[in-house]
Design an enzyme around this catalytic site. Structure first.
Site: not given
Ligand code: MN
Ligand code: MN
Length: 301
Positions: A88, A99, A159, A167, A192, A287
């Site tokens: 990640d 992300d 998020h 976040h 995600e 994600e």
């Protein structure tokens, strides 16, 4: 059409491009018995080479560890054989974050877990709309995962991202749930899904280890090395998560431990414990970061 101006959107797009290229390289680079610290440093190095900065340390979370493990300094651990590995990664360009994650699977039995996470992500990307309740998106993700005989990890969410904030604002659930928040036009969101086995508890709890930290609040410090360390953290990472690996050579080695401990005990920093599936069952993750436009979304990563 969007909440962000053109310059900012360009920064998000560049951030996403750097991250996409890095993820695709990492997908083929990670292998069994590879030192985890090499995986982390490789990913972070590729991000920097491409002109981005890591938005957080490369997370390499293995088997029942769902998230938040990065190598501490001098990590001796290796990618176990027959493991399922979540890589990640995040990039920021002038604070604008994207992300993404990929699951690399060395156990043929669990390949279907990572495929299911990818399918759930795909369904979310295809169906997301401005004005949509986040609970509806959670229901779509949950339905796909359950229709394939698996279950989502219910207490991990996607998020919204903000400038220098990973976040920010709204969460994107991976299950149907009561919520009054809606997807905003022009918003940037990380989606995600996390998938585990049907006989798992389907939730994560905090583990013992803490390998990722972030700045919380400035306080007066006595130890001059702690002060120096804090200055480095504020200047380089602001409110973004970082690894202890990134603090080496800031203060003399013999003073590092004491200085870092003071930052933790005085609550200048906070730590993120690793997240472990409660019943210790393997977890897969997929994600993407998306920009919400009038008729759906643009995948930035
Ligand atoms: Mn992520
Ligand atoms: Mn995320």
């Amino acid at each position: 059409m969007s909440g962000y101006d053109r310059d900012t959107l360009e920064k998000f797009r560049l951030s996403g491009k750097i991250l996409r290229e890095t993820r695709e390289e990492m997908r083929y680079l990670v292998c069994e018995n590879m030192p985890i610290i090499e995986v982390c440093e490789k990913a972070e190095g590729l991000i920097r080479e491409r002109g981005g900065k890591p938005a957080f340390p490369c997370n390499v979370s293995i088997n029942e560890v769902a998230a938040h493990y990065t190598s501490p300094p001098n990590d001796k651990r290796k990618i176990p054989e027959k493991s399922i590995v979540k890589v990640d990664i995040g990039v920021h360009v002038d604070g604008y974050i994207t992300d993404t994650a990929v699951t690399v699977c060395f156990n043929p039995e669990y390949k279907i877990l990572s495929e299911t996470a990818e399918q759930a992500l795909k369904a979310a990307v295809e169906n997301i709309q401005p004005g949509m309740p986040t609970s509806k998106l959670g229901a779509i993700i949950e339905k796909i995962i359950k229709s394939r005989g698996f279950q989502p990890v219910s207490n991990l969410t996607g998020h919204q991202v903000g400038r220098y904030l990973v976040h920010a604002g709204t969460s994107i659930p991976n299950v149907a749930q009561m919520s009054f928040s809606r997807i905003k036009l022009g918003g940037v969101y990380a989606i995600e899904p996390f998938v585990t086995l049907p006989n798992a508890v389907g939730r994560v709890e905090n583990g013992e280890e803490v390998t990722i930290f972030r700045f919380l609040k400035s306080r007066s410090l006595k130890n001059p090395h702690a002060k120096q360390l804090l200055k480095h953290i504020e200047e380089n990472f602001r409110t973004l998560p970082f690894a202890e690996r990134w603090l080496q050579d800031v203060v003399p080695d013999e003073h590092y431990l004491e200085a870092f401990r003071e930052l933790l005990s005085s609550k200048v920093l906070m730590g993120y414990p690793i997240f472990v599936e409660v019943s210790r069952k393997p977890v897969a993750q997929a994600e993407h970061t998306v920009l919400i436009v009038k008729d759906g979304c643009v995948v930035l990563t």
